[in-house]
Design a protein around this motif. Structure first.
Motif, PDB file in Angstrom:
ATOM      1  N   ALA A   1      -5.410 -12.201 -15.488  1.00 31.71           N
ATOM      2  CA  ALA A   1      -6.609 -11.911 -15.655  1.00 31.71           C
ATOM      3  C   ALA A   1      -7.543 -13.089 -15.126  1.00 31.71           C
ATOM      4  CB  ALA A   1      -7.198 -11.628 -17.083  1.00 31.71           C
ATOM      5  N   HIS A   2      -7.242 -14.304 -15.448  1.00 32.62           N
ATOM      6  CA  HIS A   2      -8.118 -15.228 -14.995  1.00 32.62           C
ATOM      7  C   HIS A   2      -7.757 -15.651 -13.358  1.00 32.62           C
ATOM      8  CE1 HIS A   2      -7.666 -17.867 -19.131  1.00 32.62           C
ATOM      9  NE2 HIS A   2      -8.427 -16.512 -19.195  1.00 32.62           N
ATOM     10  N   GLN A   3      -6.643 -15.239 -13.054  1.00 29.28           N
ATOM     11  CA  GLN A   3      -6.616 -15.348 -11.437  1.00 29.28           C
ATOM     12  C   GLN A   3      -7.344 -14.490 -10.811  1.00 29.28           C
ATOM     13  OE1 GLN A   3      -4.747 -18.116  -9.925  1.00 29.28           O
ATOM     14  NE2 GLN A   3      -5.794 -17.100  -8.026  1.00 29.28           N
ATOM     15  N   ILE A   4      -7.358 -13.167 -11.284  1.00 25.51           N
ATOM     16  CA  ILE A   4      -8.212 -12.178 -10.774  1.00 25.51           C
ATOM     17  C   ILE A   4      -9.662 -12.400 -10.714  1.00 25.51           C
ATOM     18  CG2 ILE A   4      -9.065  -9.680 -11.130  1.00 25.51           C
ATOM     19  CD1 ILE A   4      -6.201  -9.041 -12.067  1.00 25.51           C
ATOM     20  N   VAL A   5     -10.142 -12.814 -11.903  1.00 26.43           N
ATOM     21  CA  VAL A   5     -11.583 -13.338 -11.978  1.00 26.43           C
ATOM     22  C   VAL A   5     -11.738 -14.454 -11.012  1.00 26.43           C
ATOM     23  CG1 VAL A   5     -13.082 -14.482 -13.410  1.00 26.43           C
ATOM     24  CG2 VAL A   5     -11.875 -12.674 -14.504  1.00 26.43           C
ATOM     25  N   LYS A   6     -10.966 -15.546 -11.127  1.00 21.72           N
ATOM     26  CA  LYS A   6     -11.220 -16.485  -9.851  1.00 21.72           C
ATOM     27  C   LYS A   6     -11.340 -15.873  -8.371  1.00 21.72           C
ATOM     28  CE  LYS A   6      -8.859 -20.653  -8.373  1.00 21.72           C
ATOM     29  NZ  LYS A   6      -7.808 -21.566  -8.462  1.00 21.72           N
ATOM     30  N   ASP A   7     -10.279 -15.089  -8.264  1.00 22.00           N
ATOM     31  CA  ASP A   7     -10.171 -14.679  -6.872  1.00 22.00           C
ATOM     32  C   ASP A   7     -11.550 -13.632  -6.512  1.00 22.00           C
ATOM     33  OD1 ASP A   7      -7.821 -15.626  -6.470  1.00 22.00           O
ATOM     34  OD2 ASP A   7      -6.553 -13.893  -6.534  1.00 22.00           O
ATOM     35  N   PHE A   8     -12.223 -12.837  -7.530  1.00 21.28           N
ATOM     36  CA  PHE A   8     -13.286 -12.240  -6.932  1.00 21.28           C
ATOM     37  C   PHE A   8     -14.473 -13.023  -7.054  1.00 21.28           C
ATOM     38  CE2 PHE A   8     -10.134  -8.631  -7.451  1.00 21.28           C
ATOM     39  CZ  PHE A   8     -10.790  -7.770  -6.678  1.00 21.28           C
ATOM     40  N   ALA A   9     -14.473 -13.987  -7.774  1.00 21.21           N
ATOM     41  CA  ALA A   9     -15.797 -14.817  -7.914  1.00 21.21           C
ATOM     42  C   ALA A   9     -15.850 -15.526  -6.589  1.00 21.21           C
ATOM     43  CB  ALA A   9     -15.521 -15.804  -9.188  1.00 21.21           C
ATOM     44  N   HIS A  10     -14.700 -15.888  -6.130  1.00 11.79           N
ATOM     45  CA  HIS A  10     -14.849 -16.864  -4.771  1.00 11.79           C
ATOM     46  C   HIS A  10     -14.440 -15.863  -3.550  1.00 11.79           C
ATOM     47  CE1 HIS A  10     -14.162 -19.777  -8.278  1.00 11.79           C
ATOM     48  NE2 HIS A  10     -15.211 -20.603  -7.570  1.00 11.79           N
ATOM     49  N   HIS A  11     -14.130 -14.819  -3.651  1.00 12.01           N
ATOM     50  CA  HIS A  11     -13.735 -13.960  -2.653  1.00 12.01           C
ATOM     51  C   HIS A  11     -12.537 -14.534  -1.875  1.00 12.01           C
ATOM     52  CE1 HIS A  11     -17.288 -11.780  -3.250  1.00 12.01           C
ATOM     53  NE2 HIS A  11     -17.873 -12.648  -3.227  1.00 12.01           N
ATOM     54  N   SER A  12     -11.509 -14.945  -2.516  1.00 10.19           N
ATOM     55  CA  SER A  12     -10.432 -15.852  -1.977  1.00 10.19           C
ATOM     56  C   SER A  12      -9.100 -15.371  -2.359  1.00 10.19           C
ATOM     57  CB  SER A  12     -10.373 -17.312  -2.604  1.00 10.19           C
ATOM     58  OG  SER A  12      -9.358 -17.945  -2.073  1.00 10.19           O
ATOM     59  N   PHE A  13      -8.457 -14.729  -1.517  1.00  8.17           N
ATOM     60  CA  PHE A  13      -6.991 -13.747  -1.720  1.00  8.17           C
ATOM     61  C   PHE A  13      -6.040 -14.688  -1.081  1.00  8.17           C
ATOM     62  CE2 PHE A  13     -10.553 -11.076  -2.600  1.00  8.17           C
ATOM     63  CZ  PHE A  13     -10.152 -10.559  -4.085  1.00  8.17           C
ATOM     64  N   THR A  14      -5.879 -16.027  -1.035  1.00 12.63           N
ATOM     65  CA  THR A  14      -4.955 -16.713  -0.244  1.00 12.63           C
ATOM     66  C   THR A  14      -3.627 -16.861  -1.330  1.00 12.63           C
ATOM     67  OG1 THR A  14      -5.869 -18.699  -0.859  1.00 12.63           O
ATOM     68  CG2 THR A  14      -6.395 -17.794   1.221  1.00 12.63           C
ATOM     69  N   LYS A  15      -2.569 -17.103  -0.637  1.00  9.56           N
ATOM     70  CA  LYS A  15      -1.380 -17.373  -1.436  1.00  9.56           C
ATOM     71  C   LYS A  15      -0.494 -18.109  -0.705  1.00  9.56           C
ATOM     72  CE  LYS A  15       2.082 -15.246  -4.532  1.00  9.56           C
ATOM     73  NZ  LYS A  15       3.114 -16.358  -4.067  1.00  9.56           N
ATOM     74  N   ASP A  16       0.318 -19.243  -1.349  1.00  9.29           N
ATOM     75  CA  ASP A  16       1.208 -20.065  -0.618  1.00  9.29           C
ATOM     76  C   ASP A  16       2.476 -19.655  -1.031  1.00  9.29           C
ATOM     77  OD1 ASP A  16       2.750 -21.984   0.408  1.00  9.29           O
ATOM     78  OD2 ASP A  16       1.879 -23.738  -0.844  1.00  9.29           O
ATOM     79  N   VAL A  17       3.256 -19.051  -0.238  1.00  8.75           N
ATOM     80  CA  VAL A  17       4.457 -18.469  -0.834  1.00  8.75           C
ATOM     81  C   VAL A  17       5.618 -19.151  -0.051  1.00  8.75           C
ATOM     82  CG1 VAL A  17       3.707 -15.921  -1.510  1.00  8.75           C
ATOM     83  CG2 VAL A  17       4.676 -16.326   0.814  1.00  8.75           C
ATOM     84  N   ASN A  18       5.368 -19.777   1.039  1.00  3.70           N
ATOM     85  CA  ASN A  18       6.438 -20.108   1.880  1.00  3.70           C
ATOM     86  C   ASN A  18       7.298 -21.351   1.176  1.00  3.70           C
ATOM     87  OD1 ASN A  18       6.102 -18.224   3.604  1.00  3.70           O
ATOM     88  ND2 ASN A  18       4.649 -19.377   4.858  1.00  3.70           N
TER      89      ASN A  18
END
Length: 500
Positions: A471-488
């Protein structure tokens, strides 16, 4: 402004709490559950006026459970916890019984009675494990690692060394206690989350410490009573749960989920939270990694004429050779020859679970996960275990037994649990911490996850923590319009460790 639509696949406790947390933040949330009822692993076996938890029974980390439920907006008066002064007893095959208590002084007296000379070991254990708990809680439990580099910091590496994560739980326990039985008494708890004490990282030694430090509790009415509490709160806040509604397909465009297909209908979404058993759906969600399941469980549920009033709520009964039992489960993957088992006897403290003068019992036998054993053909073993439960735990059980239901890993697999394992992913080093699927488990930027297979791991309060992370991550992503992810980075490091 139009509310963002969040779909949650799965109405387990993680999914329901995520929905409540997100609704408080202004999201439009809907839950889609493939089964005919909500709750996931939290459910009851109900029959002829009897009711007993089908899944989890031991309530740990009560402060975390209360904290997340409060954050989700659940009225604390809608449910209650009862502390157990006697945590549980462990009876060994030689007849010795060691009882664990919440009170530290009583525990030292019990050690003097059963394991004289180990009192100072216990005091050192509690002191050092308290320090480790503070480290582990701050560094790992309270954090998610959507970006791998957030885990691989100098401070976290120091924390891992202090936690001795490179050791097994059993190995770490042996540095405190000399007696082998006592070592088993403080390492068997990895089985709570389906792990082998001889291979699970030493960070899971925090479980038996927490039992003493924070206590073991009972949810009045049974652990699964939390499901109806959450359902009522969801209904009050107009958050729909669609039952018999399987998410069959996830459609993506430009690296984002755009819609889901539910029972043949396409539904547009702004984000998806996966609360089903994650490894089962990983391939559909674009995750091609191979995962290792937790152990399975052979579960016995009894309706009893009468009440075993002088028995502890929780009891463990050890086989002759615990190490052999673990080897049979996790390496040889065969029906165990002389297994340890756990019993749950709640009716002595909760009269609401059965008709007047009657009671319910539950027994769990750790067995291999997978579908290679046809448990319908193992009637001799099942009958043997009923005899063992009667002779070691509950006298005249078969005479007083009004009904019996047995659940096996085959049943768990049919319900959608990964390879019939009862606890999601096995809690091994390369499936723990940063190596466990995170709240953003794939490259899909707006796909999130919660549940027992997601960091930080299994157990109801820990699953609620994963819901909070999501939930916290979703709120953060939508607040900043940031949907990046470091998986490698995580995968490269995992490959390097695997090669060692």
């Amino acid at each position: 402004m139009t509310k963002k639509k969040i779909a949650i696949a799965g109405a387990g406790i993680g999914g329901m709490v995520t929905a409540l947390l997100l609704q408080k933040q202004g999201f439009d949330v809907s839950i889609f559950e493939k089964e005919k009822k909500a709750g996931g692993r939290l459910s009851f076996i109900e029959r002829d006026g009897y009711r007993i938890d089908e899944g989890p029974t031991i309530v740990l980390l009560p402060h975390l459970l209360k904290e997340v439920m409060e954050e989700a907006g659940v009225d604390e008066r809608a449910w209650s916890l009862k502390a157990l002064e006697t945590l549980y007893s462990i009876t060994f095959k030689d007849g010795k019984t060691y009882t664990k208590f919440k009170d530290k002084d009583e525990q030292l007296r019990e050690l003097s009675r059963q394991f004289p000379g180990e009192e100072a070991s216990f005091e050192r254990y509690m002191k050092e494990m308290h320090e480790r708990f503070e480290i582990g809680n701050a560094a790992f439990l309270q954090k998610s690692f959507v970006r791998g580099k957030d885990f691989w910091t100098f401070q976290n590496m120091k924390s891992l060394m202090k936690l001795k994560a490179y050791q097994s739980t059993k190995k770490l326990t042996s540095t405190f206690f000399k007696n082998k039985q006592l070592q088993e008494a403080y390492s068997l708890q990895t089985l709570y989350i389906g792990g082998n004490p001889h291979t699970a990282p030493a960070m899971y030694s925090l479980i038996p410490f927490s039992e003493h430090e924070h206590g073991i509790y009972y949810v009045e009415g049974g652990y699964a009573s939390l499901v109806s509490v959450l359902e009522e709160e969801l209904a009050k806040r107009d958050i729909p749960i669609y039952l018999s509604a399987r998410v069959e397909k996830v459609a993506e465009e430009n690296g984002k989920v755009v819609s889901i297909k539910v029972n043949g209908e396409n539904i547009q979404v702004d984000a998806l939270v996966w609360n089903g058993d994650y490894p089962q759906a990983a391939n559909m969600l674009g995750d091609k990694k191979r995962y290792k399941p937790s152990s399975g469980c052979l579960l016995f549920y009894f309706g009893i004429d009468g009440i075993y009033e002088n028995k502890n709520v929780h009891q463990f009964f050890m086989g002759e050779n615990f190490e052999k039992h673990m080897r049979e489960i996790f390496e040889e993957k065969k029906v165990p020859t002389d297994p340890s088992f756990y019993t749950f006897n709640p009716s002595g403290m909760d009269s609401t679970l059965a008709p007047n003068g009657k009671s319910v019992l539950y027994t769990l036998v750790p067995v291999p996960s997978g579908d290679h054993i046809n448990w319908q053909e193992e009637t001799a073993f099942i009958n043997k275990m009923v005899d063992e439960i009667e002779s070691r735990a509950f006298p005249e059980l078969k005479k007083r037994m009004e009904w019996l239901e047995v659940k096996t890993p085959n049943d768990a697999g049919e319900k959608g649990l990964f390879m019939g394992g009862s606890f999601g992913l096995a809690p091994e080093l390369l499936q723990s911490g940063v190596f466990r699927p995170q709240v953003k488990p794939t490259k899909l930027a707006n796909l999130y996850a919660t549940g027992a297979s997601i960091h930080p791991g299994g157990g109801i309060p820990i699953v609620l923590q994963s819901a909070r992370h999501a939930a916290h991550q979703i709120v953060k992503d939508f607040a900043h319009h940031s949907f990046t992810k470091d998986v490698n980075q995580n995968e490269r490091l995992k490959e390097s460790i695997s090669s060692l």
